[in-house]
Design an enzyme around this catalytic site. Structure first.
Site, PDB file in Angstrom:
ATOM      1  N   ASN A   6      25.800 -16.808   5.435  1.00  0.00           N
ATOM      2  CA  ASN A   6      24.954 -16.250   4.379  1.00  0.00           C
ATOM      3  C   ASN A   6      25.770 -16.176   3.081  1.00  0.00           C
ATOM      4  OD1 ASN A   6      23.654 -14.417   2.656  1.00  0.00           O
ATOM      5  ND2 ASN A   6      22.410 -13.723   4.372  1.00  0.00           N
ATOM      6  N   HIS A   9      26.380 -13.450  -1.253  1.00  0.00           N
ATOM      7  CA  HIS A   9      27.364 -12.647  -1.979  1.00  0.00           C
ATOM      8  C   HIS A   9      28.173 -13.455  -2.992  1.00  0.00           C
ATOM      9  CE1 HIS A   9      26.234  -9.048  -0.050  1.00  0.00           C
ATOM     10  NE2 HIS A   9      26.501  -9.517   1.156  1.00  0.00           N
ATOM     11  N   HIS A  42      18.977 -15.464   0.905  1.00  0.00           N
ATOM     12  CA  HIS A  42      17.867 -14.504   0.848  1.00  0.00           C
ATOM     13  C   HIS A  42      17.345 -14.462  -0.580  1.00  0.00           C
ATOM     14  CE1 HIS A  42      16.513 -10.081   1.894  1.00  0.00           C
ATOM     15  NE2 HIS A  42      15.538 -10.813   1.397  1.00  0.00           N
ATOM     16  N   ARG A  48      18.179 -10.056  -7.052  1.00  0.00           N
ATOM     17  CA  ARG A  48      19.471  -9.462  -7.439  1.00  0.00           C
ATOM     18  C   ARG A  48      20.645 -10.423  -7.245  1.00  0.00           C
ATOM     19  NH1 ARG A  48      20.233  -5.025  -2.671  1.00  0.00           N
ATOM     20  NH2 ARG A  48      18.216  -4.377  -3.452  1.00  0.00           N
ATOM     21  N   GLU A  69      15.789 -16.463   3.963  1.00  0.00           N
ATOM     22  CA  GLU A  69      15.252 -15.138   4.299  1.00  0.00           C
ATOM     23  C   GLU A  69      14.324 -14.702   3.179  1.00  0.00           C
ATOM     24  OE1 GLU A  69      18.672 -12.710   4.555  1.00  0.00           O
ATOM     25  OE2 GLU A  69      19.505 -13.775   6.251  1.00  0.00           O
ATOM     26  N   THR A 100      19.401  -5.284   3.988  1.00  0.00           N
ATOM     27  CA  THR A 100      18.264  -5.145   4.900  1.00  0.00           C
ATOM     28  C   THR A 100      18.614  -4.144   5.998  1.00  0.00           C
ATOM     29  OG1 THR A 100      18.023  -7.504   4.475  1.00  0.00           O
ATOM     30  CG2 THR A 100      16.529  -6.545   6.070  1.00  0.00           C
ATOM     31  N   GLU A 150      15.215 -13.140  15.082  1.00  0.00           N
ATOM     32  CA  GLU A 150      16.622 -12.818  14.822  1.00  0.00           C
ATOM     33  C   GLU A 150      16.779 -11.324  15.074  1.00  0.00           C
ATOM     34  OE1 GLU A 150      18.425 -14.350  11.244  1.00  0.00           O
ATOM     35  OE2 GLU A 150      20.014 -12.835  11.289  1.00  0.00           O
ATOM     36  N   HIS A 213      23.627  -9.295  11.111  1.00  0.00           N
ATOM     37  CA  HIS A 213      23.741  -8.097  10.274  1.00  0.00           C
ATOM     38  C   HIS A 213      24.932  -7.244  10.722  1.00  0.00           C
ATOM     39  CE1 HIS A 213      22.244  -5.513   7.074  1.00  0.00           C
ATOM     40  NE2 HIS A 213      22.945  -4.610   7.721  1.00  0.00           N
ATOM     41  N   GLY A 235      27.274 -12.903   6.702  1.00  0.00           N
ATOM     42  CA  GLY A 235      27.512 -13.013   5.269  1.00  0.00           C
ATOM     43  C   GLY A 235      28.668 -12.173   4.781  1.00  0.00           C
TER      44      GLY A 235
HETATM   45  N1  PXP Z   1      20.592 -12.019   8.912  1.00  0.00           N
HETATM   46  C1  PXP Z   1      19.645 -11.460   8.132  1.00  0.00           C
HETATM   47  C2  PXP Z   1      18.212 -11.684   8.471  1.00  0.00           C
HETATM   48  C3  PXP Z   1      20.014 -10.698   6.996  1.00  0.00           C
HETATM   49  O1  PXP Z   1      19.061 -10.148   6.222  1.00  0.00           O
HETATM   50  C4  PXP Z   1      21.389 -10.551   6.697  1.00  0.00           C
HETATM   51  C5  PXP Z   1      21.793  -9.756   5.490  1.00  0.00           C
HETATM   52  O2  PXP Z   1      21.359 -10.394   4.335  1.00  0.00           O
HETATM   53  C6  PXP Z   1      22.322 -11.184   7.523  1.00  0.00           C
HETATM   54  C7  PXP Z   1      21.904 -11.879   8.645  1.00  0.00           C
HETATM   55  C8  PXP Z   1      23.796 -11.129   7.245  1.00  0.00           C
HETATM   56  O3  PXP Z   1      24.244  -9.810   7.300  1.00  0.00           O
HETATM   57  P1  PXP Z   1      25.742  -9.476   6.860  1.00  0.00           P
HETATM   58  O4  PXP Z   1      25.840  -9.762   5.405  1.00  0.00           O
HETATM   59  O5  PXP Z   1      25.863  -8.011   7.182  1.00  0.00           O
HETATM   60  O6  PXP Z   1      26.646 -10.340   7.672  1.00  0.00           O
END
Ligand code: PXP
Length: 258
Positions: A6, A9, A42, A48, A69, A100, A150, A213, A235
């Protein structure tokens, strides 16, 4: 098990200055060379980080599949269906949230959600629902006819962090729970067992399973052991490490753990 990186960032850092530095497009080839399997982004309603133009450019240039996403709202779904990513993962979205915070409330009578799924599928976009690990949510996802789910691994990651301590001060509310260590160990193993059982159940019912996540270099191994999970989307921890090691190394390190 596949890895989706992801890259939101990278755009967070860019938006901090509103200049095209770092250029998110530069990350695509690095993610690929490092051995990741998917680009995840996303498109938030408040824009943002990722902007519409990023999505267009990433989808047209990425040699890896793009998992986009998005919220279920009509205007976002019409943008996503026109952009045609490989997959759309429908996530709950609140404007004030930092990230999220939980899974989607999957209601089989939710016309907005049903409509979103049908528009996306009519464009041959695979649809995934980002859900909390519960049997009810899986059954609803099956009724709604999506290809993927997911699992939101936030609860697992929080318990892990309470036990082994990488919670930031902004997670104070959680750390204030101050559960005894024995109870935390039990909760962690219950959470893993739940994810294992539900993954098996969902897979037997024909769903494909991703998870993500809060996964990081400390906590990913337990989740990577769950056979029925096909893919992880990560991410924050990868992009954070990349500041010190470079993106390629950060992804390779994660791939090795997985
Ligand atoms: N999967 C989904 C559906 C998410 O919304 C996110 C956060 O944007 C992630 C994975 C990745 O999460 P993290 O940034 O905590 O690794």
């Amino acid at each position: 098990m596949l890895l989706g990186v992801n890259i939101d960032h990278i755009a967070v850092l860019r938006e901090a200055r509103r200049v095209n530095d770092p250029d998110i497009m530069d990350s695509l080839s690095i993610v690929k060379i490092a051995g990741a399997d998917q680009i995840t982004i996303h498109l938030r309603e408040d824009r943002r980080h990722i902007q519409d133009i990023d999505v267009t450019k990433i989808i047209s240039s990425s040699s890896l599949p793009v998992n986009l996403e998005c919220a279920k709202s009509e205007d976002i779904i019409s943008i996503v269906s026109a952009l045609k990513p490989h997959r759309a993962t429908i996530v709950p979205e609140k404007r004030e949230e930092v990230t999220t915070e939980g899974g989607l409330l999957v209601d089989v009578n939710d016309d907005v959600l049903k409509n979103a799924i049908s528009i996306l599928q009519s464009q041959e976009i695979e649809v995934s629902l980002f859900i909390d690990p519960s049997k009810d949510a899986i059954n609803s996802a099956i009724s709604l006819g999506v290809e993927w789910i997911e699992f939101h691994t936030g609860e697992y990651a929080n318990i892990y962090a309470m036990l082994y301590g990488n919670l930031s001060s902004s997670h104070h509310a959680i750390s204030e729970l101050k559960l005894p260590r024995k109870e935390l160990i039990q909760r962690l193993s219950d959470e893993i067992e739940n994810l294992e059982n539900l993954s098996k159940y969902a897979s037997d019912m024909g769903l494909r399973i991703a998870a993500g996540h809060g996964l990081n270099y400390q906590n990913v191994s337990e989740i990577a052991k769950i056979e029925d999970i096909e893919e992880l989307n990560i991410g924050q921890s990868i992009i954070a490490r990349s500041i010190f090691t470079g993106l390629e190394r950060a992804i390779v390190d994660m791939k090795v753990l997985i």
